[in-house]
Design an enzyme around this catalytic site. Sequence first.
Site, mmCIF file in Angstrom:
data_model
loop_
_atom_site.group_PDB
_atom_site.id
_atom_site.type_symbol
_atom_site.label_atom_id
_atom_site.label_comp_id
_atom_site.label_asym_id
_atom_site.label_seq_id
_atom_site.Cartn_x
_atom_site.Cartn_y
_atom_site.Cartn_z
ATOM 1 C CG HIS A 1 -21.403 79.645 10.003
ATOM 2 N ND1 HIS A 1 -21.420 79.695 11.386
ATOM 3 C CD2 HIS A 1 -22.287 78.670 9.652
ATOM 4 C CE1 HIS A 1 -22.281 78.794 11.843
ATOM 5 N NE2 HIS A 1 -22.812 78.156 10.811
ATOM 6 N NE ARG B 1 -26.071 69.748 10.242
ATOM 7 C CZ ARG B 1 -27.327 69.896 9.788
ATOM 8 N NH1 ARG B 1 -27.976 71.039 9.959
ATOM 9 N NH2 ARG B 1 -27.926 68.906 9.180
ATOM 10 C CB THR B 2 -25.417 76.957 14.298
ATOM 11 O OG1 THR B 2 -24.819 76.507 13.083
ATOM 12 C CG2 THR B 2 -24.582 78.058 14.907
HETATM 13 N N1 CP Z 1 -23.701 74.133 9.488
HETATM 14 C C1 CP Z 1 -24.762 74.853 9.931
HETATM 15 O O1 CP Z 1 -24.673 76.062 10.148
HETATM 16 O O2 CP Z 1 -25.890 74.113 10.105
HETATM 17 P P1 CP Z 1 -27.283 74.700 10.645
HETATM 18 O O3 CP Z 1 -27.801 75.647 9.587
HETATM 19 O O4 CP Z 1 -28.157 73.495 10.842
HETATM 20 O O5 CP Z 1 -27.000 75.445 11.910
#
Ligand code: CP
Length: 309
Positions: free
Chosen positions: A131, A53-54
Amino acid sequence: MFLKDLFGLEDYPLEALQEILRRAAYFKKNQEDLIPSLEGKNIALSFWEPSTRTRLSFELAIKKLGGRVVNFLPEISSENKGESIDDTVQTLRSIGADALVFRHSTPGIFNSVAQLLDIPFISGGEGCYQHPTQALLDIFTLQESGLDLAGKQVVMIGDIVHSRVARSHFYALPLFGAKLTLVAPPSLLPPELVPAGASYFHHLEEAISDGDIIYLLRVQKERQAKGYVPSLNEYAALYGLDEKRMSLLKKDALLMHPGPVNIGIEINWEVIKHFENIYPQRILFQEQVQNGVFVRMAILDLFLNGRGS
Ligand code: CP
Protein backbone atom coordinates in the site's frame (compact mmCIF):
# COMPACT_ATOMS: atom_id res chain seq x y z
CA MET A 1 13.06 8.74 -11.82
CA PHE A 2 9.39 7.69 -11.96
CA LEU A 3 8.24 4.57 -13.80
CA LYS A 4 4.85 4.36 -15.51
CA ASP A 5 3.20 2.68 -12.51
CA LEU A 6 3.24 2.69 -8.72
CA PHE A 7 2.64 -0.74 -7.19
CA GLY A 8 5.47 -1.07 -4.70
CA LEU A 9 8.09 1.18 -3.19
CA GLU A 10 11.05 -1.09 -3.91
CA ASP A 11 11.07 0.25 -7.47
CA TYR A 12 11.84 3.80 -6.35
CA PRO A 13 15.01 5.39 -4.98
CA LEU A 14 15.01 7.72 -2.01
CA GLU A 15 15.19 10.81 -4.27
CA ALA A 16 11.93 9.86 -6.01
CA LEU A 17 10.12 9.41 -2.69
CA GLN A 18 11.56 12.68 -1.42
CA GLU A 19 10.31 14.43 -4.55
CA ILE A 20 6.79 13.13 -3.84
CA LEU A 21 7.02 14.37 -0.26
CA ARG A 22 8.33 17.79 -1.32
CA ARG A 23 5.52 18.16 -3.83
CA ALA A 24 2.95 17.11 -1.19
CA ALA A 25 4.34 19.75 1.16
CA TYR A 26 4.07 22.33 -1.64
CA PHE A 27 0.42 21.39 -2.26
CA LYS A 28 -0.41 21.54 1.44
CA LYS A 29 1.21 24.94 1.82
CA ASN A 30 -0.36 26.40 -1.34
CA GLN A 31 -3.75 24.72 -1.22
CA GLU A 32 -5.63 27.99 -1.73
CA ASP A 33 -3.64 28.82 -4.83
CA LEU A 34 -3.28 25.63 -6.86
CA ILE A 35 -2.53 25.32 -10.57
CA PRO A 36 -5.08 22.83 -11.98
CA SER A 37 -2.42 20.48 -13.29
CA LEU A 38 -4.90 17.64 -13.90
CA GLU A 39 -7.28 19.78 -15.94
CA GLY A 40 -8.62 17.75 -18.86
CA LYS A 41 -7.46 14.45 -17.35
CA ASN A 42 -9.84 11.59 -16.54
CA ILE A 43 -8.73 9.41 -13.65
CA ALA A 44 -10.57 6.16 -13.01
CA LEU A 45 -10.94 4.96 -9.44
CA SER A 46 -11.52 1.23 -9.35
CA PHE A 47 -11.80 -0.17 -5.82
CA TRP A 48 -12.60 -3.86 -5.57
CA GLU A 49 -12.24 -3.85 -1.79
CA PRO A 50 -13.85 -1.44 0.69
CA SER A 51 -12.10 1.84 1.37
CA THR A 52 -12.93 5.17 2.95
CA ARG A 53 -9.64 7.03 3.38
CA THR A 54 -7.77 6.00 0.26
CA ARG A 55 -10.62 6.22 -2.22
CA LEU A 56 -12.02 9.52 -0.98
CA SER A 57 -8.63 11.17 -0.62
CA PHE A 58 -7.71 10.15 -4.17
CA GLU A 59 -11.06 11.55 -5.31
CA LEU A 60 -10.48 14.83 -3.52
CA ALA A 61 -6.88 14.98 -4.75
CA ILE A 62 -8.06 14.67 -8.38
CA LYS A 63 -10.74 17.35 -7.91
CA LYS A 64 -8.37 19.77 -6.16
CA LEU A 65 -6.05 19.58 -9.17
CA GLY A 66 -8.89 20.12 -11.64
CA GLY A 67 -9.14 16.54 -12.94
CA ARG A 68 -12.25 14.44 -13.59
CA VAL A 69 -13.08 11.35 -11.53
CA VAL A 70 -14.46 8.27 -13.23
CA ASN A 71 -15.78 5.95 -10.54
CA PHE A 72 -15.84 2.26 -11.41
CA LEU A 73 -18.05 0.39 -8.92
CA PRO A 74 -17.49 -3.38 -9.19
CA GLU A 75 -20.78 -4.26 -7.53
CA ILE A 76 -22.83 -2.61 -10.31
CA SER A 77 -20.40 -3.27 -13.16
CA SER A 78 -20.43 -5.87 -15.92
CA GLU A 79 -18.07 -7.93 -13.75
CA ASN A 80 -21.35 -9.45 -12.55
CA LYS A 81 -22.01 -10.58 -16.13
CA GLY A 82 -18.62 -12.21 -16.52
CA GLU A 83 -16.43 -9.28 -17.59
CA SER A 84 -12.79 -10.07 -16.85
CA ILE A 85 -10.50 -7.63 -15.09
CA ASP A 86 -8.41 -7.34 -18.26
CA ASP A 87 -11.54 -6.32 -20.14
CA THR A 88 -12.44 -3.83 -17.37
CA VAL A 89 -9.12 -1.99 -17.46
CA GLN A 90 -9.05 -1.91 -21.25
CA THR A 91 -12.62 -0.56 -21.23
CA LEU A 92 -11.64 2.18 -18.78
CA ARG A 93 -8.76 3.11 -21.07
CA SER A 94 -10.97 3.07 -24.16
CA ILE A 95 -13.54 5.43 -22.66
CA GLY A 96 -10.75 7.91 -22.02
CA ALA A 97 -9.08 7.23 -18.68
CA ASP A 98 -5.66 8.91 -18.43
CA ALA A 99 -4.73 6.96 -15.28
CA LEU A 100 -6.13 4.21 -13.10
CA VAL A 101 -6.13 4.05 -9.31
CA PHE A 102 -6.86 0.52 -8.21
CA ARG A 103 -7.50 -1.46 -5.04
CA HIS A 104 -7.83 -5.22 -5.26
CA SER A 105 -7.61 -8.22 -2.94
CA THR A 106 -5.35 -10.34 -5.18
CA PRO A 107 -1.62 -9.78 -4.74
CA GLY A 108 0.24 -9.63 -8.05
CA ILE A 109 -2.79 -8.70 -10.13
CA PHE A 110 -1.65 -5.12 -10.80
CA ASN A 111 1.55 -6.23 -12.44
CA SER A 112 -0.33 -8.29 -14.99
CA VAL A 113 -3.17 -5.89 -15.81
CA ALA A 114 -1.00 -2.76 -15.90
CA GLN A 115 0.98 -4.31 -18.76
CA LEU A 116 -2.16 -4.03 -20.89
CA LEU A 117 -2.15 -0.25 -20.52
CA ASP A 118 -0.06 2.67 -21.66
CA ILE A 119 -1.28 4.93 -18.83
CA PRO A 120 -0.18 5.21 -15.16
CA PHE A 121 -1.56 2.53 -12.86
CA ILE A 122 -1.43 3.53 -9.22
CA SER A 123 -2.04 1.17 -6.34
CA GLY A 124 -4.58 2.06 -3.70
CA GLY A 125 -3.71 -1.18 -1.86
CA GLU A 126 -3.11 -4.62 -3.33
CA GLY A 127 -4.15 -7.65 -1.24
CA CYS A 128 -1.41 -8.44 1.27
CA TYR A 129 1.26 -7.07 -1.09
CA GLN A 130 1.75 -3.30 -0.66
CA HIS A 131 0.00 0.00 0.00
CA PRO A 132 2.62 2.49 -1.17
CA THR A 133 0.62 5.70 -0.84
CA GLN A 134 -0.15 4.87 2.81
CA ALA A 135 3.55 4.43 3.64
CA LEU A 136 4.35 7.73 1.93
CA LEU A 137 1.65 9.66 3.76
CA ASP A 138 2.89 8.17 7.03
CA ILE A 139 6.42 9.38 6.35
CA PHE A 140 5.11 12.78 5.27
CA THR A 141 3.18 13.00 8.55
CA LEU A 142 6.24 12.09 10.61
CA GLN A 143 8.42 14.63 8.81
CA GLU A 144 5.73 17.27 9.22
CA SER A 145 5.69 16.60 12.96
CA GLY A 146 9.34 17.66 12.98
CA LEU A 147 10.83 14.20 13.30
CA ASP A 148 14.02 13.22 11.49
CA LEU A 149 13.57 9.50 10.86
CA ALA A 150 17.32 8.77 10.74
CA GLY A 151 18.14 6.38 13.58
CA LYS A 152 14.59 6.43 14.96
CA GLN A 153 12.98 3.20 16.13
CA VAL A 154 9.57 2.31 14.71
CA VAL A 155 7.74 -0.37 16.69
CA MET A 156 5.05 -1.85 14.47
CA ILE A 157 2.44 -3.89 16.30
CA GLY A 158 -0.23 -6.18 14.95
CA ASP A 159 -1.35 -8.17 11.96
CA ILE A 160 1.94 -8.12 10.08
CA VAL A 161 1.21 -11.19 7.96
CA HIS A 162 -1.78 -9.57 6.26
CA SER A 163 -0.50 -6.01 6.20
CA ARG A 164 0.21 -4.35 2.86
CA VAL A 165 1.03 -1.20 4.84
CA ALA A 166 3.79 -3.06 6.70
CA ARG A 167 5.22 -4.42 3.44
CA SER A 168 5.49 -0.94 1.94
CA HIS A 169 7.14 0.27 5.13
CA PHE A 170 9.65 -2.59 4.95
CA TYR A 171 11.13 -0.61 2.02
CA ALA A 172 10.29 2.96 2.95
CA LEU A 173 11.36 3.21 6.58
CA PRO A 174 14.94 1.90 6.12
CA LEU A 175 15.34 4.14 3.07
CA PHE A 176 14.70 7.12 5.35
CA GLY A 177 17.10 5.72 7.97
CA ALA A 178 14.57 4.39 10.49
CA LYS A 179 14.98 1.10 12.37
CA LEU A 180 12.08 -1.32 12.47
CA THR A 181 10.87 -3.64 15.22
CA LEU A 182 7.86 -5.88 14.61
CA VAL A 183 5.62 -7.18 17.38
CA ALA A 184 2.85 -9.75 16.93
CA PRO A 185 1.77 -13.22 17.98
CA PRO A 186 3.75 -15.92 16.09
CA SER A 187 0.75 -16.71 13.86
CA LEU A 188 0.69 -13.11 12.59
CA LEU A 189 4.46 -12.77 12.26
CA PRO A 190 6.21 -15.67 10.54
CA PRO A 191 10.00 -15.17 10.92
CA GLU A 192 10.53 -15.45 7.15
CA LEU A 193 8.51 -12.27 6.74
CA VAL A 194 10.84 -10.18 8.92
CA PRO A 195 12.95 -8.04 6.58
CA ALA A 196 16.73 -7.93 6.88
CA GLY A 197 17.83 -5.48 9.55
CA ALA A 198 14.52 -5.54 11.45
CA SER A 199 14.05 -7.18 14.83
CA TYR A 200 10.95 -8.88 16.15
CA PHE A 201 9.25 -9.86 19.39
CA HIS A 202 6.14 -11.74 20.39
CA HIS A 203 5.73 -9.91 23.72
CA LEU A 204 4.76 -6.26 23.48
CA GLU A 205 6.39 -5.28 26.76
CA GLU A 206 9.80 -6.31 25.38
CA ALA A 207 9.69 -3.67 22.65
CA ILE A 208 7.25 -0.90 23.44
CA SER A 209 9.51 1.31 25.54
CA ASP A 210 12.11 1.51 22.75
CA GLY A 211 9.75 3.02 20.18
CA ASP A 212 10.09 6.59 18.97
CA ILE A 213 7.08 5.78 16.82
CA ILE A 214 4.45 3.22 17.82
CA TYR A 215 2.67 2.09 14.68
CA LEU A 216 -0.48 0.06 15.32
CA LEU A 217 -1.79 -2.16 12.54
CA ARG A 218 -5.41 -3.14 12.14
CA VAL A 219 -6.25 -6.75 12.86
CA GLN A 220 -7.70 -7.67 9.47
CA LYS A 221 -10.80 -9.52 10.58
CA GLU A 222 -11.77 -10.10 6.95
CA ARG A 223 -8.56 -12.09 6.38
CA GLN A 224 -8.71 -14.26 9.52
CA ALA A 225 -10.42 -17.27 7.94
CA LYS A 226 -7.62 -19.58 9.06
CA GLY A 227 -8.07 -18.57 12.72
CA TYR A 228 -4.76 -16.71 13.05
CA VAL A 229 -5.75 -15.43 16.50
CA PRO A 230 -7.70 -17.58 19.00
CA SER A 231 -9.94 -14.64 19.87
CA LEU A 232 -9.94 -10.88 19.42
CA ASN A 233 -10.33 -10.47 23.19
CA GLU A 234 -7.13 -12.42 23.73
CA TYR A 235 -5.35 -10.35 21.07
CA ALA A 236 -6.55 -7.14 22.76
CA ALA A 237 -5.35 -8.37 26.15
CA LEU A 238 -1.87 -9.23 24.86
CA TYR A 239 -1.28 -6.56 22.18
CA GLY A 240 -3.83 -3.78 22.73
CA LEU A 241 -2.52 -0.40 23.87
CA ASP A 242 -4.05 0.17 27.29
CA GLU A 243 -3.25 2.75 29.99
CA LYS A 244 -0.60 0.53 31.56
CA ARG A 245 1.24 -0.01 28.28
CA MET A 246 0.91 3.66 27.38
CA SER A 247 2.77 4.45 30.60
CA LEU A 248 5.73 2.44 29.25
CA LEU A 249 6.14 4.61 26.13
CA LYS A 250 9.01 7.04 25.68
CA LYS A 251 7.95 10.48 26.84
CA ASP A 252 7.93 11.82 23.26
CA ALA A 253 6.79 8.68 21.40
CA LEU A 254 4.42 9.27 18.48
CA LEU A 255 1.39 7.08 17.89
CA MET A 256 0.17 6.12 14.39
CA HIS A 257 -2.44 3.85 12.82
CA PRO A 258 -3.34 3.64 9.09
CA GLY A 259 -7.03 3.24 9.92
CA PRO A 260 -9.66 2.11 10.26
CA VAL A 261 -8.96 1.45 13.94
CA ASN A 262 -10.63 -1.58 15.51
CA ILE A 263 -11.74 0.25 18.63
CA GLY A 264 -11.35 -1.99 21.66
CA ILE A 265 -8.82 -4.26 19.91
CA GLU A 266 -5.70 -2.28 18.92
CA ILE A 267 -6.67 0.56 21.30
CA ASN A 268 -9.87 1.86 22.90
CA TRP A 269 -11.54 5.29 22.84
CA GLU A 270 -10.76 6.08 26.46
CA VAL A 271 -7.05 5.59 25.86
CA ILE A 272 -7.14 7.62 22.62
CA LYS A 273 -8.99 10.49 24.32
CA HIS A 274 -6.78 10.38 27.41
CA PHE A 275 -3.64 10.43 25.24
CA GLU A 276 -5.03 13.23 23.03
CA ASN A 277 -5.83 15.33 26.10
CA ILE A 278 -2.40 14.98 27.63
CA TYR A 279 -0.26 14.86 24.47
CA PRO A 280 -2.29 16.30 21.57
CA GLN A 281 0.75 16.49 19.26
CA ARG A 282 1.69 12.85 19.66
CA ILE A 283 -1.33 10.96 18.36
CA LEU A 284 -1.22 11.35 14.58
CA PHE A 285 -4.22 9.33 13.34
CA GLN A 286 -6.13 12.31 11.93
CA GLU A 287 -3.00 14.00 10.54
CA GLN A 288 -2.32 10.79 8.59
CA VAL A 289 -5.79 10.91 7.05
CA GLN A 290 -5.52 14.61 6.24
CA ASN A 291 -2.09 14.28 4.64
CA GLY A 292 -3.33 11.45 2.44
CA VAL A 293 -4.97 14.05 0.20
CA PHE A 294 -1.75 16.03 -0.37
CA VAL A 295 0.47 12.99 -0.86
CA ARG A 296 -1.98 11.56 -3.41
CA MET A 297 -2.15 14.94 -5.17
CA ALA A 298 1.64 14.83 -5.45
CA ILE A 299 1.64 11.28 -6.81
CA LEU A 300 -1.03 11.98 -9.40
CA ASP A 301 0.68 15.17 -10.49
CA LEU A 302 4.10 13.54 -10.84
CA PHE A 303 2.88 10.37 -12.54
CA LEU A 304 0.48 12.06 -14.94
CA ASN A 305 2.51 15.11 -15.81
CA GLY A 306 5.81 13.32 -16.04
CA ARG A 307 7.78 15.74 -13.91
CA GLY A 308 10.87 14.44 -12.21
CA SER A 309 11.42 11.84 -14.90
N1 CP B 1 -5.66 3.19 5.45
C1 CP B 1 -6.54 2.79 4.50
O1 CP B 1 -6.16 2.25 3.46
O2 CP B 1 -7.84 3.06 4.81
P1 CP B 1 -9.08 2.72 3.85
O3 CP B 1 -9.17 1.21 3.77
O4 CP B 1 -10.26 3.35 4.52
O5 CP B 1 -8.78 3.29 2.50
